[in-house]
Design a protein around this motif. Sequence first.
Motif, PDB file in Angstrom:
ATOM      1  N   ARG A 120      30.651  -0.850   7.111  1.00 47.19           N
ATOM      2  CA  ARG A 120      30.430   0.521   7.562  1.00 47.19           C
ATOM      3  C   ARG A 120      31.640   1.372   7.173  1.00 47.19           C
ATOM      4  NH1 ARG A 120      30.614   0.670  13.031  1.00 47.19           N
ATOM      5  NH2 ARG A 120      31.527  -1.413  13.037  1.00 47.19           N
ATOM      6  N   CYS A 121      31.363   2.556   6.676  1.00 47.65           N
ATOM      7  CA  CYS A 121      32.437   3.448   6.201  1.00 47.65           C
ATOM      8  C   CYS A 121      32.138   4.860   6.679  1.00 47.65           C
ATOM      9  CB  CYS A 121      32.512   3.390   4.671  1.00 47.65           C
ATOM     10  SG  CYS A 121      33.739   4.502   3.945  1.00 47.65           S
ATOM     11  N   TRP A 122      33.094   5.462   7.389  1.00 48.52           N
ATOM     12  CA  TRP A 122      32.888   6.834   7.854  1.00 48.52           C
ATOM     13  C   TRP A 122      34.187   7.632   7.722  1.00 48.52           C
ATOM     14  CZ3 TRP A 122      33.565   2.566  10.788  1.00 48.52           C
ATOM     15  CH2 TRP A 122      34.488   2.613  11.832  1.00 48.52           C
ATOM     16  N   ARG A 123      34.033   8.915   7.410  1.00 43.56           N
ATOM     17  CA  ARG A 123      35.178   9.792   7.252  1.00 43.56           C
ATOM     18  C   ARG A 123      35.793  10.087   8.613  1.00 43.56           C
ATOM     19  NH1 ARG A 123      32.637  13.510   4.452  1.00 43.56           N
ATOM     20  NH2 ARG A 123      32.722  15.106   6.079  1.00 43.56           N
ATOM     21  N   HIS A 124      37.073  10.409   8.613  1.00 44.17           N
ATOM     22  CA  HIS A 124      37.804  10.601   9.866  1.00 44.17           C
ATOM     23  C   HIS A 124      37.185  11.691  10.731  1.00 44.17           C
ATOM     24  CE1 HIS A 124      41.171  10.512  12.628  1.00 44.17           C
ATOM     25  NE2 HIS A 124      41.374  11.807  12.446  1.00 44.17           N
ATOM     26  N   ASP A 125      36.599  12.713  10.106  1.00 40.36           N
ATOM     27  CA  ASP A 125      36.014  13.803  10.870  1.00 40.36           C
ATOM     28  C   ASP A 125      34.515  13.608  11.116  1.00 40.36           C
ATOM     29  OD1 ASP A 125      35.264  14.111   8.256  1.00 40.36           O
ATOM     30  OD2 ASP A 125      35.754  16.232   8.108  1.00 40.36           O
ATOM     31  N   ILE A 134      26.725  -0.532   3.833  1.00 42.79           N
ATOM     32  CA  ILE A 134      26.480  -1.310   2.618  1.00 42.79           C
ATOM     33  C   ILE A 134      26.378  -2.775   3.014  1.00 42.79           C
ATOM     34  CG2 ILE A 134      27.420  -2.039   0.398  1.00 42.79           C
ATOM     35  CD1 ILE A 134      28.785   0.646   0.204  1.00 42.79           C
ATOM     36  N   ARG A 135      25.321  -3.470   2.562  1.00 41.92           N
ATOM     37  CA  ARG A 135      25.133  -4.886   2.883  1.00 41.92           C
ATOM     38  C   ARG A 135      25.335  -5.745   1.647  1.00 41.92           C
ATOM     39  NH1 ARG A 135      20.915  -6.914   7.434  1.00 41.92           N
ATOM     40  NH2 ARG A 135      21.965  -5.914   9.205  1.00 41.92           N
ATOM     41  N   THR A 136      26.110  -6.818   1.826  1.00 38.50           N
ATOM     42  CA  THR A 136      26.271  -7.811   0.782  1.00 38.50           C
ATOM     43  C   THR A 136      25.363  -9.003   1.112  1.00 38.50           C
ATOM     44  OG1 THR A 136      28.079  -8.996   1.876  1.00 38.50           O
ATOM     45  CG2 THR A 136      28.663  -7.104   0.501  1.00 38.50           C
ATOM     46  N   VAL A 137      25.150  -9.870   0.144  1.00 35.60           N
ATOM     47  CA  VAL A 137      24.285 -11.032   0.323  1.00 35.60           C
ATOM     48  C   VAL A 137      25.081 -12.291   0.014  1.00 35.60           C
ATOM     49  CG1 VAL A 137      22.185 -12.192  -0.455  1.00 35.60           C
ATOM     50  CG2 VAL A 137      22.226  -9.707  -0.263  1.00 35.60           C
ATOM     51  N   GLY A 138      24.906 -13.319   0.846  1.00 35.39           N
ATOM     52  CA  GLY A 138      25.569 -14.595   0.607  1.00 35.39           C
ATOM     53  C   GLY A 138      27.022 -14.578   1.051  1.00 35.39           C
ATOM     54  N   ASN A 139      27.845 -15.337   0.344  1.00 38.97           N
ATOM     55  CA  ASN A 139      29.250 -15.491   0.745  1.00 38.97           C
ATOM     56  C   ASN A 139      30.185 -14.509   0.058  1.00 38.97           C
ATOM     57  OD1 ASN A 139      29.143 -16.509  -1.816  1.00 38.97           O
ATOM     58  ND2 ASN A 139      29.825 -18.571  -1.301  1.00 38.97           N
ATOM     59  N   GLN A 140      29.656 -13.423  -0.468  1.00 40.82           N
ATOM     60  CA  GLN A 140      30.489 -12.381  -1.079  1.00 40.82           C
ATOM     61  C   GLN A 140      31.414 -11.776  -0.026  1.00 40.82           C
ATOM     62  OE1 GLN A 140      28.217  -9.344  -3.075  1.00 40.82           O
ATOM     63  NE2 GLN A 140      29.911  -7.885  -3.101  1.00 40.82           N
ATOM     64  N   THR A 141      32.701 -11.672  -0.333  1.00 41.76           N
ATOM     65  CA  THR A 141      33.669 -11.194   0.652  1.00 41.76           C
ATOM     66  C   THR A 141      34.427  -9.953   0.181  1.00 41.76           C
ATOM     67  OG1 THR A 141      35.306 -12.768  -0.200  1.00 41.76           O
ATOM     68  CG2 THR A 141      33.987 -13.462   1.712  1.00 41.76           C
ATOM     69  N   THR A 166      23.114  -8.712  13.707  1.00 48.22           N
ATOM     70  CA  THR A 166      24.500  -8.574  13.265  1.00 48.22           C
ATOM     71  C   THR A 166      25.448  -8.998  14.376  1.00 48.22           C
ATOM     72  OG1 THR A 166      24.445  -6.264  13.945  1.00 48.22           O
ATOM     73  CG2 THR A 166      24.022  -6.727  11.636  1.00 48.22           C
ATOM     74  N   GLY A 167      26.585  -9.522  13.978  1.00 47.33           N
ATOM     75  CA  GLY A 167      27.600  -9.946  14.927  1.00 47.33           C
ATOM     76  C   GLY A 167      28.550  -8.820  15.271  1.00 47.33           C
ATOM     77  N   PRO A 168      29.619  -9.152  15.987  1.00 49.77           N
ATOM     78  CA  PRO A 168      30.591  -8.128  16.375  1.00 49.77           C
ATOM     79  C   PRO A 168      31.352  -7.578  15.173  1.00 49.77           C
ATOM     80  CG  PRO A 168      31.374 -10.309  16.956  1.00 49.77           C
ATOM     81  CD  PRO A 168      29.972 -10.489  16.497  1.00 49.77           C
ATOM     82  N   SER A 169      31.830  -6.358  15.335  1.00 50.44           N
ATOM     83  CA  SER A 169      32.522  -5.682  14.246  1.00 50.44           C
ATOM     84  C   SER A 169      33.998  -6.053  14.231  1.00 50.44           C
ATOM     85  CB  SER A 169      32.366  -4.176  14.394  1.00 50.44           C
ATOM     86  OG  SER A 169      33.105  -3.491  13.400  1.00 50.44           O
ATOM     87  N   SER A 170      34.545  -6.080  13.041  1.00 47.66           N
ATOM     88  CA  SER A 170      35.984  -6.219  12.904  1.00 47.66           C
ATOM     89  C   SER A 170      36.666  -4.947  13.372  1.00 47.66           C
ATOM     90  CB  SER A 170      36.343  -6.490  11.442  1.00 47.66           C
ATOM     91  OG  SER A 170      36.105  -5.317  10.669  1.00 47.66           O
ATOM     92  N   ALA A 171      37.963  -5.012  13.572  1.00 44.44           N
ATOM     93  CA  ALA A 171      38.724  -3.787  13.816  1.00 44.44           C
ATOM     94  C   ALA A 171      38.666  -2.912  12.568  1.00 44.44           C
ATOM     95  CB  ALA A 171      40.163  -4.129  14.162  1.00 44.44           C
TER      96      ALA A 171
END
Length: 296
Positions: A120-125, A134-141, A166-171
């Motif tokens: 997930r990507c969002w602008r500061h404002d 954006i979703r990746t598939v498999g073990n892409q990191t 979906t699981g919990p979000s990273s910081a």
Amino acid sequence: QTVPEELQNGGGFGYVVAFRPFGTVSWMQTVVASPDAARYVFRNETLPPFSPYEVKVGVYNNKGEGSFSPVTVVYSAEEEPTRAPTTVLARSLSASDVEVSWAPPWENQHKGRIQGYEVRCWRHDEKEENAKRIRTVGNQTSTKVSNLRGNALYHLAVRAYNTAGTGPSSAAVNVTTKKPRESPWGQGVFPERVSASAPLLVCKLSQVLYRWNRQSSTSVIETNKTSVELSLPFDEDYIIEIKPFSDGGDGSSSEQIRIPKISSAYAKGSGSSTSNACTLSAISTIMISLTARSSL
């Protein structure tokens, strides 16, 4: 898959479902009496998530039992990931692109597969709930996030997902896109002189793009100088553009400059002519300079 009626070979047709926990010896069996049945649900509240079972399905009718299918492995339902990805990093690639990378989550207990990751990507404002996803598939990191605003602060977070959710979000991590390269062009770029052999383009530029007027393919010359020399046949029309670029991305292109083909008379320096695009003479250079002019 159900067995077609013409292959049931008698009345009282049904199915025998045999199953056992993976790695055990004894089979459990149940009878499904309907010939149209295509599924059977085994319920067990103590069953751990994503438990593997060996399963085979046989058939019977009033004359007796038929053969079993080959054994296959199925899994009980999985749970969504319980841990967040770790070591999330982001870096700016240009004024419109950033790259984000992460490490898989540390799971204390295997409760399901990780089928991919959601970035997930969002602008500061902006609000987080309106984030680009954006979703990746498999073990892409790692992945690239594009079409962002230049010189802007963005927040990015990553979480794993599977069929359960979906699981919990990273910081969230922060990244600022690079400042866009401002266009150096005035209101017009125009040629002043032209020759038949080696036109000289003079301006503050980074890329010169040129092609035959009748072709779609484009040739590119990159330079950090204020001029570049092109050897062009004098019997072809050419289209030329000039475009700056930097780490922040490409700047806007100049207006297209059309270089008309030069007749053999001009190539020999035997005459001159004036047009809206340029002045032809025996002088052996074409000068393209940056001048604020409303049109070519």
